[in-house]
Design an enzyme around this catalytic site. Structure first.
Site, PDB file in Angstrom:
ATOM      1  N   ASP A 282     -22.765  23.115  31.497  1.00 38.01           N
ATOM      2  CA  ASP A 282     -23.868  22.739  30.602  1.00 38.01           C
ATOM      3  C   ASP A 282     -23.853  23.614  29.348  1.00 38.01           C
ATOM      4  OD1 ASP A 282     -25.004  20.731  32.151  1.00 38.01           O
ATOM      5  OD2 ASP A 282     -26.355  22.092  33.215  1.00 38.01           O
TER       6      ASP A 282
ATOM      7  N   LYS B 297     -29.528  23.857  40.951  1.00 35.10           N
ATOM      8  CA  LYS B 297     -28.602  24.586  40.073  1.00 35.10           C
ATOM      9  C   LYS B 297     -28.671  26.107  40.277  1.00 35.10           C
ATOM     10  CE  LYS B 297     -28.125  21.214  36.380  1.00 35.10           C
ATOM     11  NZ  LYS B 297     -28.294  20.867  34.975  1.00 35.10           N
TER      12      LYS B 297
HETATM   13  P1  NAP Z   1     -36.084  21.414  34.999  1.00 32.97           P
HETATM   14  O1  NAP Z   1     -35.360  22.622  35.479  1.00 32.97           O
HETATM   15  O2  NAP Z   1     -36.941  20.623  35.929  1.00 32.97           O
HETATM   16  O3  NAP Z   1     -36.986  21.896  33.745  1.00 32.97           O
HETATM   17  C1  NAP Z   1     -37.750  20.976  33.014  1.00 32.97           C
HETATM   18  C2  NAP Z   1     -38.572  21.716  31.962  1.00 32.97           C
HETATM   19  O4  NAP Z   1     -39.323  20.729  31.243  1.00 32.97           O
HETATM   20  C3  NAP Z   1     -39.597  22.688  32.538  1.00 32.97           C
HETATM   21  O5  NAP Z   1     -39.790  23.731  31.631  1.00 32.97           O
HETATM   22  C4  NAP Z   1     -40.850  21.810  32.629  1.00 32.97           C
HETATM   23  O6  NAP Z   1     -42.052  22.537  32.618  1.00 32.97           O
HETATM   24  C5  NAP Z   1     -40.723  21.032  31.338  1.00 32.97           C
HETATM   25  N1  NAP Z   1     -41.509  19.803  31.362  1.00 32.97           N
HETATM   26  C6  NAP Z   1     -41.478  18.826  32.310  1.00 32.97           C
HETATM   27  N2  NAP Z   1     -42.344  17.836  31.970  1.00 32.97           N
HETATM   28  C7  NAP Z   1     -42.922  18.216  30.806  1.00 32.97           C
HETATM   29  C8  NAP Z   1     -43.937  17.640  29.956  1.00 32.97           C
HETATM   30  N3  NAP Z   1     -44.488  16.455  30.248  1.00 32.97           N
HETATM   31  N4  NAP Z   1     -44.296  18.320  28.847  1.00 32.97           N
HETATM   32  C9  NAP Z   1     -43.727  19.513  28.540  1.00 32.97           C
HETATM   33  N5  NAP Z   1     -42.792  20.117  29.315  1.00 32.97           N
HETATM   34  C10 NAP Z   1     -42.393  19.477  30.412  1.00 32.97           C
HETATM   35  O7  NAP Z   1     -35.077  20.346  34.352  1.00 32.97           O
HETATM   36  P2  NAP Z   1     -33.725  20.676  33.543  1.00 32.97           P
HETATM   37  O8  NAP Z   1     -32.568  20.712  34.464  1.00 32.97           O
HETATM   38  O9  NAP Z   1     -34.015  21.850  32.690  1.00 32.97           O
HETATM   39  O10 NAP Z   1     -33.563  19.340  32.668  1.00 32.97           O
HETATM   40  C11 NAP Z   1     -34.407  19.080  31.552  1.00 32.97           C
HETATM   41  C12 NAP Z   1     -33.967  17.772  30.889  1.00 32.97           C
HETATM   42  O11 NAP Z   1     -32.667  17.928  30.310  1.00 32.97           O
HETATM   43  C13 NAP Z   1     -33.859  16.584  31.879  1.00 32.97           C
HETATM   44  O12 NAP Z   1     -34.343  15.423  31.247  1.00 32.97           O
HETATM   45  C14 NAP Z   1     -32.364  16.454  32.105  1.00 32.97           C
HETATM   46  O13 NAP Z   1     -31.973  15.118  32.408  1.00 32.97           O
HETATM   47  C15 NAP Z   1     -31.837  16.866  30.741  1.00 32.97           C
HETATM   48  N6  NAP Z   1     -30.445  17.336  30.806  1.00 32.97           N
HETATM   49  C16 NAP Z   1     -29.512  16.643  30.078  1.00 32.97           C
HETATM   50  C17 NAP Z   1     -28.204  17.055  30.102  1.00 32.97           C
HETATM   51  C18 NAP Z   1     -27.184  16.287  29.304  1.00 32.97           C
HETATM   52  O14 NAP Z   1     -26.000  16.408  29.596  1.00 32.97           O
HETATM   53  N7  NAP Z   1     -27.587  15.557  28.286  1.00 32.97           N
HETATM   54  C19 NAP Z   1     -27.819  18.175  30.868  1.00 32.97           C
HETATM   55  C20 NAP Z   1     -28.804  18.875  31.593  1.00 32.97           C
HETATM   56  C21 NAP Z   1     -30.123  18.441  31.550  1.00 32.97           C
HETATM   57  P3  NAP Z   1     -42.769  23.001  34.001  1.00 32.97           P
HETATM   58  O15 NAP Z   1     -41.918  24.113  34.532  1.00 32.97           O
HETATM   59  O16 NAP Z   1     -44.097  23.409  33.564  1.00 32.97           O
HETATM   60  O17 NAP Z   1     -42.745  21.801  34.908  1.00 32.97           O
END
Ligand code: NAP
Length: 296
Positions: A106, A70
């Site tokens: 988003d 992204k």
């Molecule tokens: P990302 O860029 O990989 O960021 C994930 C974040 O979560 C990071 O801050 C990561 O910390 C943290 N994290 C991962 N595992 C964790 C744990 N066990 N405990 C605490 N923190 C944790 O991913 P993203 O794009 O932001 O997406 C995050 C979530 O939102 C995903 O599940 C995605 O599917 C969802 N999402 C949903 C929609 C929707 O339309 N509903 C849209 C976008 C995203 P670190 O940096 O320390 O790894």
């Protein structure tokens, strides 16, 4: 070419879990539109530019972009929408006469399901768990569509929460932001006073690829933070009822499922590509059924 379909898809790594092909293809079929949406696993990241060039040469209409591209994709695009430029992250591409235009749906996708709660969010404290791409869109949406008193960015790596905070503070000081580590003892009182809690991490995701995340927790189970005035918003949509939402609802809090964000961001991308409204009710019912079947 009379029978050719316009090609759309999702570019990312480990994209097999995505519901986006299902969401868009149901809508194309329902409206009788000549488009087809599929998945494109692009890895390692060095292949991203070749993928974009190839897709342009083949006349593909557009893409959704997901983890880990992204932010990485931004320098390769020809133009950005105002919102994408603000957060420096893109989740939707449109091939406009051979130019890749980047959008971020988003931001609106997150905001739309929360708009009915605007009066509760404005003037309140908000907690965002996570400091990744989704958290970035969430903070921008809170800044653009709401007037919270304060937003706490809570991450397991405090430095990453601090970086996200600084990103927004460089743009404007109108939103009061704080960064906090997920294991800080003071987090309990922060969660206690916040009106809206948002999970923008994958914690709670029910996936065979990520079994450890289903049982992981954002904060200790014994903390008594939920009450009927609170709102819980989980970006995770698989399962529809995550442990975070389940606990919040059990204590009378209002809940918003990630499925609503999925639909709202998808509807916005759909409009960018087709100029038409996503048939939201048809698609929601099909997605709910699909998720229900996969949860058994
Ligand atoms: P990302 O860029 O990989 O960021 C994930 C974040 O979560 C990071 O801050 C990561 O910390 C943290 N994290 C991962 N595992 C964790 C744990 N066990 N405990 C605490 N923190 C944790 O991913 P993203 O794009 O932001 O997406 C995050 C979530 O939102 C995903 O599940 C995605 O599917 C969802 N999402 C949903 C929609 C929707 O339309 N509903 C849209 C976008 C995203 P670190 O940096 O320390 O790894």
């Amino acid at each position: 070419m009379k029978h050719a379909k316009k090609i759309l898809g999702l570019i990312g790594h480990q994209v097999g879990y995505s519901l986006s092909p299902f969401l868009h293809n149901i809508a194309f079929e329902h409206l009788g539109l000549p488009y087809f949406y599929t998945l494109f696993e692009v890895y390692p990241p060095e292949r991203l530019t070749a993928a974009l060039d190839g897709a342009k040469a083949l006349g593909f209409l557009g893409f959704n972009i997901t983890i880990p591209y992204k932010e990485r994709i931004v320098p390769y695009l020809d133009a950005l929408s105002a919102e994408a430029s603000e957060v420096k992250a893109v989740n939707t591409l449109l091939n406009q006469d051979g130019q890749w235009i980047g959008y971020n749906t988003d931001i609106f996708g997150f905001a739309e399901p929360l708009l009915p709660f605007k009066s509760q969010v404005n003037g309140s404290e908000v907690v965002v768990f996570g400091a990744g791409g989704a958290a970035r869109a969430v903070v921008q949406a809170l800044r653009q569509f709401f007037k919270p008193k304060q937003v706490w960015i809570v991450a397991r790596d405090e430095a990453k929460a601090e970086l996200l905070k600084e990103h927004f503070e460089r743009r404007s000081k109108s939103l009061k932001l704080s960064a906090c580590a997920i294991d800080k003892a003071s987090l309990e009182s922060v969660l206690g006073t916040a009106r809206l809690l948002i999970n923008a991490t994958p914690v709670g995701t029910d996936s065979t690829a990520l079994p450890q995340l289903k049982t992981a927790r954002l904060f200790p189970a014994e903390w008594k933070i939920w009450s009927p005035e609170k709102i819980a918003y989980d970006l995770v949509y698989r399962p529809q009822m995550t442990p975070f939402l389940y606990e919040a609802q059990a204590h009378g809090a209002r809940i918003i499922s990630g499925l609503e964000m999925l639909l709202a961001q998808g509807a916005k991308s759909f409009k960018i590509w087709t100029g038409q409204e996503l048939p939201r009710d048809v698609v929601r019912a099909a997605l709910q059924q699909q998720l229900k079947e996969s949860e058994h």
